[in-house]
Design a protein around this motif. Structure first.
Motif, PDB file in Angstrom:
ATOM      1  N   MET A  83       0.389  -1.172  -0.045  1.00 21.79           N
ATOM      2  CA  MET A  83      -0.067  -0.208  -0.093  1.00 21.79           C
ATOM      3  C   MET A  83       0.430   1.002   0.111  1.00 21.79           C
ATOM      4  O   MET A  83       1.695   0.812   0.562  1.00 21.79           O
ATOM      5  CB  MET A  83      -0.945   0.287   1.513  1.00 21.79           C
ATOM      6  N   VAL A 285      -8.189   1.284  -0.770  1.00 22.20           N
ATOM      7  CA  VAL A 285      -8.591   0.998  -2.006  1.00 22.20           C
ATOM      8  C   VAL A 285      -7.179   2.057  -3.176  1.00 22.20           C
ATOM      9  O   VAL A 285      -6.586   1.266  -3.497  1.00 22.20           O
ATOM     10  CB  VAL A 285      -9.589   1.431  -2.626  1.00 22.20           C
ATOM     11  N   ASP A 286      -7.344   2.917  -2.771  1.00 16.01           N
ATOM     12  CA  ASP A 286      -6.358   3.789  -3.106  1.00 16.01           C
ATOM     13  C   ASP A 286      -4.919   4.091  -3.052  1.00 16.01           C
ATOM     14  O   ASP A 286      -3.904   3.488  -3.803  1.00 16.01           O
ATOM     15  CB  ASP A 286      -6.509   5.478  -3.286  1.00 16.01           C
ATOM     16  N   VAL A 288      -3.619   0.508  -2.587  1.00  9.67           N
ATOM     17  CA  VAL A 288      -3.389  -0.460  -3.549  1.00  9.67           C
ATOM     18  C   VAL A 288      -2.916   0.016  -4.989  1.00  9.67           C
ATOM     19  O   VAL A 288      -2.199  -0.744  -5.514  1.00  9.67           O
ATOM     20  CB  VAL A 288      -4.318  -1.902  -2.850  1.00  9.67           C
ATOM     21  N   VAL A 289      -3.902   0.575  -4.676  1.00  7.86           N
ATOM     22  CA  VAL A 289      -4.461   0.504  -7.178  1.00  7.86           C
ATOM     23  C   VAL A 289      -3.426   1.939  -7.202  1.00  7.86           C
ATOM     24  O   VAL A 289      -2.835   1.323  -8.285  1.00  7.86           O
ATOM     25  CB  VAL A 289      -5.458   1.651  -6.714  1.00  7.86           C
ATOM     26  N   THR A 292       0.165  -0.450  -7.086  1.00  6.58           N
ATOM     27  CA  THR A 292       0.577  -1.140  -8.416  1.00  6.58           C
ATOM     28  C   THR A 292       0.954  -0.581  -9.654  1.00  6.58           C
ATOM     29  O   THR A 292       0.303  -1.290 -10.998  1.00  6.58           O
ATOM     30  CB  THR A 292      -1.313  -2.586  -8.839  1.00  6.58           C
ATOM     31  N   TRP A 296      -5.975   5.590  -9.907  1.00  5.30           N
ATOM     32  CA  TRP A 296      -6.739   6.183  -9.004  1.00  5.30           C
ATOM     33  C   TRP A 296      -8.160   7.211  -8.990  1.00  5.30           C
ATOM     34  O   TRP A 296      -8.546   6.768  -8.224  1.00  5.30           O
ATOM     35  CB  TRP A 296      -5.571   6.110  -7.400  1.00  5.30           C
ATOM     36  N   ALA A 368      -8.013  -5.455  -3.849  1.00  4.64           N
ATOM     37  CA  ALA A 368      -8.223  -3.721  -3.450  1.00  4.64           C
ATOM     38  C   ALA A 368      -9.131  -3.624  -2.768  1.00  4.64           C
ATOM     39  O   ALA A 368      -9.308  -2.613  -1.339  1.00  4.64           O
ATOM     40  CB  ALA A 368      -7.928  -2.730  -5.241  1.00  4.64           C
TER      41      ALA A 368
END
Length: 440
Positions: A83, A285-286, A288-289, A292, A296, A368
């Protein structure tokens, strides 16, 4: 300075040193500020050259911390989840929730679809009935024109899956759309989608603008949509109510579950609370986005539009109590990829995917979502028990001490002193000044 003198021309053609000199001279940057720009360059020249190609008008790299959340069990498989986020309490909260739910079987998730959209926006001066009549033929010609573009994607079970004519003339005179649905497999697919749409738009204009047609067509734009409600993931956790005890604090688990459910209902009803509630989801969520190499901004824009899709902005989660069972569910659109963009180009994003054991796009969507649900669950649990500041400010203490220029010994003393106290900037500053006065 005149209006024309304020305009900088040819800035992108300057090299990095020239850009810094120009900005430094105009703004009066001192040597310390210029040194910051140099200190954050990568020590490996080839890596640094790669970073400089990611963005126009490059000055320096902007560092963000990447941590990991262990024990994130999704559909029975345990992940170490990377993260990237600057908010100190987020990873701690996710890790606590992930470990708790791992002991109860973890997060369950499913992907309901992975359909992405794009539109050719155009005007048609003729009658709608005529356009509707000839559209089936136009559709076949547009699809035929994209055959070469879609061949590789079709080999991966992707490609164009639907093409529809949409009449929008009720809202805007002569305005229509060719609405196209895509499957892009593990790819983000933005360039693929836009290339297909532009090819289809050219066919549309060529076919409609000839003497045999009964009107004139003009393409306004051809572009993918970041609103992807059919690229949907659902993630949930559930347990017996008495098993919530580790998160219920001084409350009985039954009371905690009811307060938690009520907090969820408030986020469904009240937009002010819903926005903050959903922000807590996107903390996870953001992170992880971003780690990767995914987009986002697109993910958030879509999620917030989805939250307001019934006309009222609402929470993306809902809590249920059924007898002695507690269930907490998150539903949100997530269009992610593990191929393309920065996913494999940025060395840290590539590593992040390796830490996740190189998932496909569908698995990444579920991971995510689990991170988002973990963060939100931890936040709502804190809000309904001890309050958000106790845990948040303890994690924020280090940031406060750094702002105040505390040394190692002062940090150690402050951490020990505030271990059982509420933390506020003014109180930390006051105690730090006491330490410094005593040591003067």
């Amino acid at each position: 300075m005149t209006k024309n003198e304020r305009i900088i021309s040819g800035f992108s053609k300057l090299n990095r040193s020239q850009r810094i000199d120009l900005i430094g001279d105009r703004l009066g940057l001192d040597e310390a500020s210029r040194l910051v720009l140099d200190n954050f360059l990568h020590q490996n020249p080839s890596t640094q050259a790669l970073f400089e190609e990611f963005s126009e008008n490059f000055l320096t790299n902007f560092f963000m911390p990447m941590g990991v959340v262990p024990n994130m069990v999704v559909n029975g498989k345990s992940y170490i989840v990377p993260m990237v986020i600057e908010e100190s309490s987020v990873i701690a909260a996710a890790a606590r929730a992930a470990k708790f739910w791992a002991s109860l079987g973890g997060f369950r998730a499913r992907v309901a679809g992975m359909v992405k959209k794009g539109q050719v926006h155009f005007t048609w001066s003729g009658k709608a009935e005529y356009l509707t009549k000839v559209f089936p033929v136009l559709k076949e010609k547009m699809l035929a024109a994209t055959e070469e573009l879609t061949s590789r994607m079709r080999q991966r079970n992707g490609g164009i899956i639907a093409v529809e004519l949409v009449d929008k003339t009720e809202g805007l005179e002569n305005y229509y759309q060719v609405d196209v649905s895509f499957e892009t497999a593990d790819a983000m697919g933005a360039n693929f989608i836009n290339s297909c749409l532009e090819t289809m738009a050219a066919v549309l204009v060529d076919e409609l603008n000839n003497p045999e047609r009964k009107g004139e067509a003009s393409v306004i734009m051809s572009i993918l949509s970041n609103y992807t409600p059919d690229s949907l993931v659902e993630c949930w956790v559930e347990c017996d109510i008495n098993e919530l005890a580790p998160f219920s604090g001084k409350l009985k688990p039954e009371e905690f579950a009811r307060k938690f459910e009520m907090a969820g209902s408030i986020a469904q009803l009240d937009v002010s609370r819903a926005v903050t509630h959903n922000k807590g989801i996107y903390n996870g969520v953001d992170a992880v986005v971003l780690a990767t190499g995914n987009d986002w901004r697109a993910v958030e824009a879509c999620g917030h539009a989805f939250a307001a899709s019934n006309g009222n902005y609402r929470s993306l989660t809902f809590a249920q109590i059924d007898g002695n069972r507690f269930r907490y569910t998150l539903r949100l659109p997530l269009a992610l990829g593990t191929v393309g963009g920065l996913t494999k180009t940025h060395p840290v994003s590539k590593l992040a995917l390796e830490l996740l054991e190189n998932p496909n796009a569908e698995t990444l969507m579920m991971i995510a979502a689990a991170a988002g649900l973990a963060n939100n669950f931890a936040a709502v649990a804190s809000l309904t028990t001890v309050g958000i500041q106790q845990g948040h400010m303890k994690m924020h203490l280090t940031n406060i001490l750094n702002q105040l220029g505390a040394n190692t010994e002062e940090k150690s003393a402050c951490v020990q002193y505030f271990s059982d106290k509420n933390i506020a900037y003014a109180e930390v500053e006051k105690y730090l000044n006491q330490i410094r006065s005593a040591n003067a």
